[in-house]
Design an enzyme around this catalytic site. Structure first.
Site, PDB file in Angstrom:
ATOM      1  N   GLY A   1      43.105 -11.855  18.739  1.00  0.00           N
ATOM      2  CA  GLY A   1      43.318 -12.991  17.861  1.00  0.00           C
ATOM      3  C   GLY A   1      42.356 -14.122  18.161  1.00  0.00           C
TER       4      GLY A   1
ATOM      5  N   ASP B   1      40.008 -14.517  14.235  1.00  0.00           N
ATOM      6  CA  ASP B   1      39.106 -14.473  15.389  1.00  0.00           C
ATOM      7  C   ASP B   1      37.658 -14.670  14.958  1.00  0.00           C
ATOM      8  OD1 ASP B   1      38.502 -14.313  18.047  1.00  0.00           O
ATOM      9  OD2 ASP B   1      39.005 -12.208  18.291  1.00  0.00           O
TER      10      ASP B   1
ATOM     11  N   ARG C   1      31.008 -17.877  23.345  1.00  0.00           N
ATOM     12  CA  ARG C   1      29.866 -17.319  24.075  1.00  0.00           C
ATOM     13  C   ARG C   1      28.897 -16.614  23.134  1.00  0.00           C
ATOM     14  NH1 ARG C   1      34.281 -16.080  27.504  1.00  0.00           N
ATOM     15  NH2 ARG C   1      34.348 -13.891  26.890  1.00  0.00           N
ATOM     16  N   ASN C   2      29.438 -15.913  22.139  1.00  0.00           N
ATOM     17  CA  ASN C   2      28.564 -15.158  21.241  1.00  0.00           C
ATOM     18  C   ASN C   2      27.794 -16.073  20.295  1.00  0.00           C
ATOM     19  OD1 ASN C   2      29.184 -12.118  21.755  1.00  0.00           O
ATOM     20  ND2 ASN C   2      31.175 -13.127  21.796  1.00  0.00           N
TER      21      ASN C   2
ATOM     22  N   LYS D   1      33.534  -8.949  15.336  1.00  0.00           N
ATOM     23  CA  LYS D   1      33.384 -10.400  15.151  1.00  0.00           C
ATOM     24  C   LYS D   1      32.393 -10.991  16.139  1.00  0.00           C
ATOM     25  CE  LYS D   1      35.928 -11.684  18.886  1.00  0.00           C
ATOM     26  NZ  LYS D   1      35.679 -12.760  19.881  1.00  0.00           N
TER      27      LYS D   1
ATOM     28  N   LYS E   1      37.504  -7.372  23.836  1.00  0.00           N
ATOM     29  CA  LYS E   1      37.045  -7.246  22.454  1.00  0.00           C
ATOM     30  C   LYS E   1      35.620  -6.704  22.473  1.00  0.00           C
ATOM     31  CE  LYS E   1      40.032 -11.103  21.216  1.00  0.00           C
ATOM     32  NZ  LYS E   1      40.084 -12.545  20.897  1.00  0.00           N
TER      33      LYS E   1
END
Length: 341
Positions: A140, A248, A259-260, A195, A112
Protein backbone atom coordinates in the site's frame (compact mmCIF):
# COMPACT_ATOMS: atom_id res chain seq x y z
CA UNK A 1 -6.02 -23.94 26.64
CA UNK A 2 -4.18 -20.90 28.05
CA UNK A 3 -1.22 -21.53 25.74
CA UNK A 4 -3.54 -21.59 22.72
CA UNK A 5 -5.06 -18.23 23.66
CA UNK A 6 -1.78 -16.34 24.01
CA UNK A 7 -0.97 -13.52 21.63
CA UNK A 8 1.04 -14.74 18.62
CA UNK A 9 4.65 -13.61 18.64
CA UNK A 10 5.53 -11.57 15.57
CA UNK A 11 9.13 -11.70 14.37
CA UNK A 12 10.20 -9.02 11.89
CA UNK A 13 13.34 -9.83 9.92
CA UNK A 14 15.19 -6.72 8.76
CA UNK A 15 16.29 -3.43 10.26
CA UNK A 16 15.33 -0.90 7.59
CA UNK A 17 12.83 1.93 7.88
CA UNK A 18 9.69 0.04 6.87
CA UNK A 19 10.56 -3.17 8.71
CA UNK A 20 11.20 -1.16 11.87
CA UNK A 21 7.98 0.81 11.46
CA UNK A 22 5.92 -2.36 11.06
CA UNK A 23 7.73 -3.96 14.00
CA UNK A 24 6.84 -0.97 16.18
CA UNK A 25 3.19 -1.19 15.09
CA UNK A 26 3.07 -4.90 15.89
CA UNK A 27 4.73 -4.32 19.27
CA UNK A 28 1.85 -2.06 20.25
CA UNK A 29 -0.51 -4.97 19.55
CA UNK A 30 1.42 -7.85 21.08
CA UNK A 31 4.84 -9.50 21.62
CA UNK A 32 7.23 -8.56 18.80
CA UNK A 33 10.90 -9.29 18.17
CA UNK A 34 12.92 -7.61 15.42
CA UNK A 35 16.02 -9.26 14.00
CA UNK A 36 18.69 -6.88 12.71
CA UNK A 37 22.24 -7.53 11.54
CA UNK A 38 23.81 -4.54 13.29
CA UNK A 39 24.50 -4.65 17.03
CA UNK A 40 24.47 -0.85 17.01
CA UNK A 41 20.94 -0.82 15.55
CA UNK A 42 19.76 -3.46 18.03
CA UNK A 43 21.12 -1.43 20.95
CA UNK A 44 19.52 1.73 19.58
CA UNK A 45 16.12 0.03 19.41
CA UNK A 46 16.40 -1.65 22.81
CA UNK A 47 17.94 1.21 24.78
CA UNK A 48 16.71 4.36 23.03
CA UNK A 49 13.53 3.07 21.32
CA UNK A 50 14.83 4.49 18.05
CA UNK A 51 16.32 3.37 14.76
CA UNK A 52 18.37 6.49 14.18
CA UNK A 53 20.10 5.16 11.10
CA UNK A 54 16.91 4.71 9.08
CA UNK A 55 14.21 6.75 10.83
CA UNK A 56 16.21 9.53 12.46
CA UNK A 57 16.22 10.63 16.08
CA UNK A 58 12.72 12.09 16.16
CA UNK A 59 10.76 8.86 15.64
CA UNK A 60 10.15 7.07 18.94
CA UNK A 61 9.39 3.35 18.64
CA UNK A 62 7.16 1.26 20.86
CA UNK A 63 8.90 0.66 24.18
CA UNK A 64 7.75 -2.98 24.05
CA UNK A 65 9.64 -3.67 20.81
CA UNK A 66 12.77 -5.76 21.36
CA UNK A 67 15.57 -6.24 18.85
CA UNK A 68 18.13 -9.02 18.54
CA UNK A 69 21.05 -9.96 16.33
CA UNK A 70 20.53 -13.64 17.19
CA UNK A 71 18.86 -15.15 14.12
CA UNK A 72 18.19 -18.50 15.78
CA UNK A 73 16.36 -16.83 18.65
CA UNK A 74 14.17 -14.95 16.20
CA UNK A 75 13.41 -17.97 14.03
CA UNK A 76 12.73 -20.36 16.88
CA UNK A 77 10.23 -18.12 18.67
CA UNK A 78 8.19 -16.87 15.69
CA UNK A 79 4.46 -17.47 15.38
CA UNK A 80 4.31 -15.04 12.45
CA UNK A 81 7.28 -13.98 10.32
CA UNK A 82 7.38 -10.57 8.63
CA UNK A 83 10.06 -10.28 5.94
CA UNK A 84 11.53 -6.79 5.73
CA UNK A 85 14.75 -7.60 3.88
CA UNK A 86 15.36 -6.37 0.29
CA UNK A 87 14.58 -8.62 -2.67
CA UNK A 88 18.25 -9.44 -3.32
CA UNK A 89 18.63 -10.88 0.19
CA UNK A 90 15.16 -12.40 0.51
CA UNK A 91 15.97 -15.95 -0.58
CA UNK A 92 19.12 -16.16 1.53
CA UNK A 93 17.32 -15.16 4.71
CA UNK A 94 14.48 -17.59 3.95
CA UNK A 95 16.97 -20.40 3.39
CA UNK A 96 18.51 -19.72 6.78
CA UNK A 97 15.04 -19.47 8.28
CA UNK A 98 14.06 -22.89 6.89
CA UNK A 99 16.55 -24.57 9.22
CA UNK A 100 14.90 -23.16 12.35
CA UNK A 101 11.26 -22.28 11.70
CA UNK A 102 8.41 -24.43 13.00
CA UNK A 103 5.93 -25.81 10.43
CA UNK A 104 3.06 -23.73 9.08
CA UNK A 105 4.20 -20.36 10.51
CA UNK A 106 2.78 -17.66 8.17
CA UNK A 107 5.25 -15.46 6.28
CA UNK A 108 4.22 -11.91 5.36
CA UNK A 109 6.46 -10.00 2.95
CA UNK A 110 6.98 -6.24 3.04
CA UNK A 111 9.06 -6.33 -0.14
CA UNK A 112 7.85 -4.58 -3.29
CA UNK A 113 10.21 -6.11 -5.79
CA UNK A 114 11.11 -9.15 -7.87
CA UNK A 115 14.04 -11.52 -7.66
CA UNK A 116 16.59 -10.92 -10.38
CA UNK A 117 17.64 -14.04 -12.24
CA UNK A 118 14.45 -15.99 -11.51
CA UNK A 119 11.93 -13.12 -11.94
CA UNK A 120 10.00 -14.60 -9.01
CA UNK A 121 7.66 -12.74 -6.71
CA UNK A 122 8.45 -12.92 -3.01
CA UNK A 123 5.50 -15.21 -2.20
CA UNK A 124 6.72 -17.63 -4.86
CA UNK A 125 10.12 -17.73 -3.18
CA UNK A 126 8.44 -18.45 0.16
CA UNK A 127 6.49 -21.31 -1.42
CA UNK A 128 9.69 -22.73 -2.92
CA UNK A 129 11.97 -22.39 0.12
CA UNK A 130 9.33 -22.89 2.85
CA UNK A 131 6.67 -25.18 1.37
CA UNK A 132 3.59 -25.44 3.54
CA UNK A 133 3.99 -21.98 5.07
CA UNK A 134 1.16 -19.55 4.18
CA UNK A 135 2.62 -16.58 2.28
CA UNK A 136 1.34 -13.08 1.64
CA UNK A 137 2.28 -9.44 1.28
CA UNK A 138 1.45 -6.23 3.13
CA UNK A 139 1.26 -3.54 0.45
CA UNK A 140 0.00 0.00 0.00
CA UNK A 141 0.93 3.70 0.00
CA UNK A 142 3.21 3.58 3.00
CA UNK A 143 6.09 6.03 3.32
CA UNK A 144 7.71 4.55 6.41
CA UNK A 145 8.60 7.80 8.15
CA UNK A 146 5.03 9.13 7.91
CA UNK A 147 3.51 5.93 9.29
CA UNK A 148 6.09 5.87 12.08
CA UNK A 149 5.23 9.47 12.95
CA UNK A 150 1.56 8.56 13.31
CA UNK A 151 0.04 10.03 10.16
CA UNK A 152 -3.08 8.18 9.00
CA UNK A 153 -2.37 5.55 6.36
CA UNK A 154 -3.63 2.22 5.06
CA UNK A 155 -2.39 -1.02 3.54
CA UNK A 156 -3.81 -4.24 2.17
CA UNK A 157 -2.80 -7.69 3.40
CA UNK A 158 -2.92 -10.11 0.47
CA UNK A 159 -3.12 -13.83 1.27
CA UNK A 160 -4.93 -16.71 -0.47
CA UNK A 161 -6.65 -17.73 2.77
CA UNK A 162 -8.97 -14.86 3.72
CA UNK A 163 -9.74 -16.31 7.15
CA UNK A 164 -6.02 -16.23 7.95
CA UNK A 165 -5.62 -12.78 6.37
CA UNK A 166 -8.41 -11.42 8.55
CA UNK A 167 -6.81 -12.86 11.68
CA UNK A 168 -3.35 -11.56 10.83
CA UNK A 169 -4.57 -8.12 9.76
CA UNK A 170 -5.33 -7.33 13.39
CA UNK A 171 -1.62 -7.64 14.21
CA UNK A 172 -0.85 -4.67 11.94
CA UNK A 173 -3.91 -2.51 12.53
CA UNK A 174 -3.94 0.59 14.72
CA UNK A 175 -6.29 3.53 15.07
CA UNK A 176 -4.35 5.41 12.39
CA UNK A 177 -3.13 2.52 10.27
CA UNK A 178 -5.97 0.76 8.48
CA UNK A 179 -5.42 -2.75 7.10
CA UNK A 180 -7.71 -4.20 4.46
CA UNK A 181 -7.52 -7.76 3.07
CA UNK A 182 -7.56 -9.35 -0.36
CA UNK A 183 -6.88 -12.78 -1.82
CA UNK A 184 -5.09 -11.32 -4.87
CA UNK A 185 -1.46 -11.95 -3.95
CA UNK A 186 -0.28 -11.81 -7.57
CA UNK A 187 -1.89 -8.44 -8.20
CA UNK A 188 -0.65 -6.90 -4.96
CA UNK A 189 2.92 -8.10 -5.51
CA UNK A 190 3.06 -7.04 -9.15
CA UNK A 191 1.59 -3.63 -8.36
CA UNK A 192 4.24 -3.14 -5.69
CA UNK A 193 7.07 -4.04 -8.05
CA UNK A 194 5.76 -2.08 -11.03
CA UNK A 195 5.08 1.20 -9.25
CA UNK A 196 8.77 1.52 -8.37
CA UNK A 197 9.74 1.52 -12.04
CA UNK A 198 7.11 4.12 -12.88
CA UNK A 199 8.21 6.31 -9.96
CA UNK A 200 11.65 6.45 -11.55
CA UNK A 201 9.98 7.71 -14.73
CA UNK A 202 8.16 10.44 -12.82
CA UNK A 203 11.37 11.35 -11.01
CA UNK A 204 13.03 11.79 -14.39
CA UNK A 205 10.23 14.19 -15.27
CA UNK A 206 10.81 16.23 -12.13
CA UNK A 207 14.43 16.67 -13.18
CA UNK A 208 13.30 17.94 -16.59
CA UNK A 209 10.87 20.41 -15.07
CA UNK A 210 7.76 18.88 -16.65
CA UNK A 211 4.38 20.40 -15.82
CA UNK A 212 1.73 18.98 -13.51
CA UNK A 213 -0.38 17.95 -16.50
CA UNK A 214 2.50 15.94 -17.92
CA UNK A 215 3.12 14.33 -14.55
CA UNK A 216 -0.54 13.33 -14.29
CA UNK A 217 -0.37 11.93 -17.83
CA UNK A 218 2.61 9.74 -16.96
CA UNK A 219 1.02 8.47 -13.73
CA UNK A 220 -2.29 7.69 -15.44
CA UNK A 221 -0.65 5.83 -18.31
CA UNK A 222 1.64 4.06 -15.82
CA UNK A 223 -1.45 2.73 -14.06
CA UNK A 224 -2.66 1.38 -17.39
CA UNK A 225 0.67 -0.38 -18.04
CA UNK A 226 0.67 -1.75 -14.50
CA UNK A 227 -2.84 -3.13 -14.91
CA UNK A 228 -2.16 -4.73 -18.31
CA UNK A 229 0.85 -6.68 -17.12
CA UNK A 230 -0.60 -7.51 -13.71
CA UNK A 231 -3.78 -8.96 -15.21
CA UNK A 232 -1.79 -10.88 -17.84
CA UNK A 233 0.13 -12.52 -14.99
CA UNK A 234 -3.03 -13.55 -13.16
CA UNK A 235 -3.81 -10.54 -11.00
CA UNK A 236 -7.31 -9.14 -10.57
CA UNK A 237 -8.10 -5.87 -12.40
CA UNK A 238 -9.81 -4.70 -9.20
CA UNK A 239 -6.48 -4.62 -7.34
CA UNK A 240 -4.76 -1.98 -9.45
CA UNK A 241 -7.10 0.99 -8.76
CA UNK A 242 -6.76 0.19 -5.03
CA UNK A 243 -4.22 0.73 -2.28
CA UNK A 244 -1.55 -1.67 -3.59
CA UNK A 245 -1.83 -0.19 -7.09
CA UNK A 246 -2.94 3.40 -7.59
CA UNK A 247 -2.48 4.37 -3.95
CA UNK A 248 1.12 3.22 -3.80
CA UNK A 249 1.81 4.53 -7.31
CA UNK A 250 0.72 8.05 -6.37
CA UNK A 251 2.76 8.30 -3.18
CA UNK A 252 5.87 6.70 -4.67
CA UNK A 253 5.76 9.01 -7.69
CA UNK A 254 5.11 12.23 -5.78
CA UNK A 255 6.66 11.97 -2.31
CA UNK A 256 10.00 13.67 -1.79
CA UNK A 257 10.83 10.75 0.51
CA UNK A 258 10.43 8.23 -2.33
CA UNK A 259 13.69 6.44 -3.06
CA UNK A 260 12.65 5.52 -6.59
CA UNK A 261 11.57 9.05 -7.47
CA UNK A 262 14.96 10.18 -6.12
CA UNK A 263 16.71 7.76 -8.49
CA UNK A 264 14.82 9.26 -11.44
CA UNK A 265 15.72 12.79 -10.41
CA UNK A 266 19.38 11.89 -10.03
CA UNK A 267 19.40 10.20 -13.43
CA UNK A 268 17.99 13.41 -14.84
CA UNK A 269 20.84 15.31 -13.21
CA UNK A 270 23.22 13.21 -15.28
CA UNK A 271 24.55 10.94 -12.54
CA UNK A 272 25.45 7.32 -13.43
CA UNK A 273 23.14 4.70 -11.93
CA UNK A 274 25.98 2.98 -10.04
CA UNK A 275 26.92 6.26 -8.37
CA UNK A 276 23.29 6.91 -7.40
CA UNK A 277 22.88 3.47 -5.85
CA UNK A 278 26.18 3.75 -3.95
CA UNK A 279 25.10 7.05 -2.40
CA UNK A 280 21.78 5.74 -1.07
CA UNK A 281 21.19 4.45 2.45
CA UNK A 282 18.45 2.04 1.36
CA UNK A 283 17.49 -0.01 -1.69
CA UNK A 284 15.46 1.43 -4.58
CA UNK A 285 13.75 -1.72 -5.88
CA UNK A 286 12.76 -0.13 -9.19
CA UNK A 287 16.36 -0.16 -10.41
CA UNK A 288 16.50 -3.95 -10.32
CA UNK A 289 12.89 -4.43 -11.41
CA UNK A 290 13.10 -2.46 -14.67
CA UNK A 291 14.79 -5.20 -16.70
CA UNK A 292 12.61 -7.90 -15.14
CA UNK A 293 9.44 -6.01 -16.05
CA UNK A 294 10.56 -5.78 -19.67
CA UNK A 295 11.22 -9.52 -19.73
CA UNK A 296 7.64 -10.08 -18.58
CA UNK A 297 6.31 -7.59 -21.13
CA UNK A 298 8.10 -9.44 -23.93
CA UNK A 299 6.91 -12.80 -22.60
CA UNK A 300 3.27 -11.71 -22.68
CA UNK A 301 3.55 -9.69 -25.89
CA UNK A 302 2.72 -6.38 -24.21
CA UNK A 303 3.85 -2.92 -25.20
CA UNK A 304 4.88 -0.93 -22.12
CA UNK A 305 6.41 2.36 -23.31
CA UNK A 306 7.08 3.90 -19.89
CA UNK A 307 8.74 0.80 -18.48
CA UNK A 308 10.67 0.43 -21.74
CA UNK A 309 12.11 3.94 -21.50
CA UNK A 310 13.08 3.54 -17.84
CA UNK A 311 14.86 0.28 -18.65
CA UNK A 312 16.62 1.99 -21.56
CA UNK A 313 17.98 4.73 -19.29
CA UNK A 314 19.05 2.40 -16.47
CA UNK A 315 20.44 -0.49 -18.49
CA UNK A 316 21.03 0.57 -22.10
CA UNK A 317 22.67 3.99 -22.08
CA UNK A 318 19.69 6.13 -23.04
CA UNK A 319 19.28 9.61 -21.54
CA UNK A 320 16.34 11.03 -19.63
CA UNK A 321 15.71 13.52 -22.43
CA UNK A 322 15.60 10.71 -24.98
CA UNK A 323 13.22 8.76 -22.76
CA UNK A 324 10.65 11.55 -22.61
CA UNK A 325 11.03 12.34 -26.30
CA UNK A 326 10.39 8.66 -26.98
CA UNK A 327 7.18 8.73 -24.94
CA UNK A 328 5.85 11.88 -26.60
CA UNK A 329 6.62 10.38 -30.03
CA UNK A 330 4.23 7.50 -29.29
CA UNK A 331 1.00 7.72 -31.29
CA UNK A 332 -2.00 7.71 -28.91
CA UNK A 333 -4.72 5.17 -29.59
CA UNK A 334 -7.65 3.80 -27.61
CA UNK A 335 -7.20 4.82 -23.96
CA UNK A 336 -7.98 1.36 -22.57
CA UNK A 337 -7.28 -1.07 -25.37
CA UNK A 338 -4.48 0.76 -27.19
CA UNK A 339 -0.90 -0.42 -26.91
CA UNK A 340 0.96 2.91 -26.92
CA UNK A 341 1.63 5.71 -24.44
Amino acid sequence: MAAQMREPKVVVLGGGSWGTTVASICARRGPTLQWVRSRETADDINENHRNSRYLGNDVVLSDTLRATTDFCEAANTADVVVMGVPSHGFRGVLTELARELRPWVPVVSLVKGLEQGTNMRMSQIVEEVLPGHPAGILAGPNIAREVAEGYAAAAVLAMPDQHLATRLSGLFRTRRFRVYTTDDVVGAEMAGALKNVFAIAVGMGYSLGIGENTRALVIARALREMTKLGVAMGGSPDTFPGLAGLGDLIVTCTSQRSRNRHVGEQLGAGKPIDEIIASMNQVAEGVKAASVIMEFANEFGLTMPIAREVDAVINHGSTVEQAYRGLIAEVPGHEVHGSGF
